[in-house]
Design a protein around this motif. Structure first.
Motif, short mmCIF file in Angstrom:
data_model
loop_
_atom_site.label_atom_id
_atom_site.label_comp_id
_atom_site.label_asym_id
_atom_site.label_seq_id
_atom_site.Cartn_x
_atom_site.Cartn_y
_atom_site.Cartn_z
N VAL A 126 0.84 -1.21 0.00
CA VAL A 126 0.00 0.00 0.00
C VAL A 126 0.87 1.26 0.00
O VAL A 126 0.69 2.16 -0.83
N ALA A 127 1.82 1.31 0.92
CA ALA A 127 2.72 2.48 0.98
C ALA A 127 3.67 2.50 -0.22
O ALA A 127 3.97 3.57 -0.76
N GLU A 138 16.72 0.26 -6.22
CA GLU A 138 17.16 0.83 -7.49
C GLU A 138 16.56 2.20 -7.80
O GLU A 138 17.06 2.92 -8.66
N MET A 139 15.51 2.59 -7.11
CA MET A 139 14.94 3.92 -7.32
C MET A 139 15.86 5.00 -6.75
O MET A 139 16.57 4.75 -5.77
N PRO A 140 15.85 6.19 -7.33
CA PRO A 140 16.68 7.30 -6.80
C PRO A 140 16.02 7.95 -5.60
O PRO A 140 15.45 9.04 -5.67
N ILE A 141 16.11 7.28 -4.45
CA ILE A 141 15.50 7.77 -3.21
C ILE A 141 16.54 7.69 -2.09
O ILE A 141 17.54 6.99 -2.20
N TRP A 170 4.83 4.91 -7.77
CA TRP A 170 4.13 5.70 -8.78
C TRP A 170 4.60 7.16 -8.75
O TRP A 170 4.73 7.79 -9.80
N GLY A 171 4.85 7.67 -7.57
CA GLY A 171 5.30 9.05 -7.47
C GLY A 171 6.67 9.28 -8.04
O GLY A 171 6.92 10.30 -8.70
N ARG A 201 3.37 13.65 -0.62
CA ARG A 201 2.87 12.27 -0.62
C ARG A 201 4.02 11.28 -0.79
O ARG A 201 4.04 10.22 -0.14
N ILE A 202 4.97 11.61 -1.65
CA ILE A 202 6.12 10.75 -1.85
C ILE A 202 6.93 10.64 -0.56
O ILE A 202 7.35 9.56 -0.15
#
Length: 206
Positions: free
Chosen positions: A106-107, A173-176, A113-114, A127-128
């Motif tokens: 859910v989170a 792998e996401m840029p976070i 998507w963001g 939201r992100i």
């Protein structure tokens, strides 16, 4: 031959592809959903009335819901390998499978998507940020579990590792800005050593 319907960039489809690869099952992958369309046809709805991916057909049996598919394939083709025969060992796997769907996904959906599927100019940064914080909090529980055992399933890899493993690829792998979770990172490193994981999960994030 096993047929798997679903777009390969879906985390839920990745679960099923990875599971089939772990077992060594020959299969036909049919890209539907998202940009491919095809999930609202009468033929597809006859297999899955929800019109979602993934769906499999095995010996004439359609099965939908990704965790149910992983359980089915594991029980039928990898009993006491991916699908633990011992009820207590199996419960350890199943609790993490269900937790991934009911809590983490859910989170994670808002985060993914963001970051990946929304143009920078259109992003809801608040939201992100909230989703990133919540995912980090949830993954702290996973990190604590993996401090005590090498796999979510226990002492050996099994189906309990598959649902979260399919999501965790994007997490790393996401840029976070990720929190430091060393046991989770070590688990991800072990997953990457599995050829089935690399083939079934580690495809382009889109």
């Amino acid at each position: 031959m096993l047929k798997i319907w679903g777009r390969r960039n879906s985390s839920n489809v990745r679960k099923v592809l990875w599971c089939a690869e772990e077992i060594g099952l020959p299969y036909e992958s049919i890209e539907v959903g998202g940009a491919f369309g095809g999930t609202q046809t009468a033929e597809y709805r006859a297999m899955n009335p929800n019109g979602l991916v993934p769906v499999i057909e095995d010996h004439g049996l359609p099965v939908w819901e990704s965790n149910a598919i992983v359980r089915y394939l594991s029980a039928r083709y990898a009993l006491d390998v991916l699908y633990p025969a011992d009820p207590m060992e199996r419960a350890r796997s199943e609790q993490w499978m269900d937790w991934t769907t009911s809590s983490f996904a859910v989170a994670f959906r808002d985060l993914f998507w963001g970051v990946v599927r929304t143009a920078p100019a259109d992003r809801d940064e608040a939201r992100i940020a909230a989703a990133l914080l919540r995912c980090g909090e949830l993954l702290t529980l996973v990190d604590a579990a993996l401090e005590k055992q090498p796999w979510l399933s226990g002492e050996r890899f099994a189906m309990g590792d598959i649902p979260l493993g399919a999501f965790i690829y994007a997490w790393f792998e996401m840029p976070i800005q990720r929190p430091e979770l060393p046991h989770l990172a070590a688990w991800y490193a072990r997953l990457q050593q599995r050829p089935a994981y690399r083939k079934g999960v580690m495809t382009a994030l889109t």
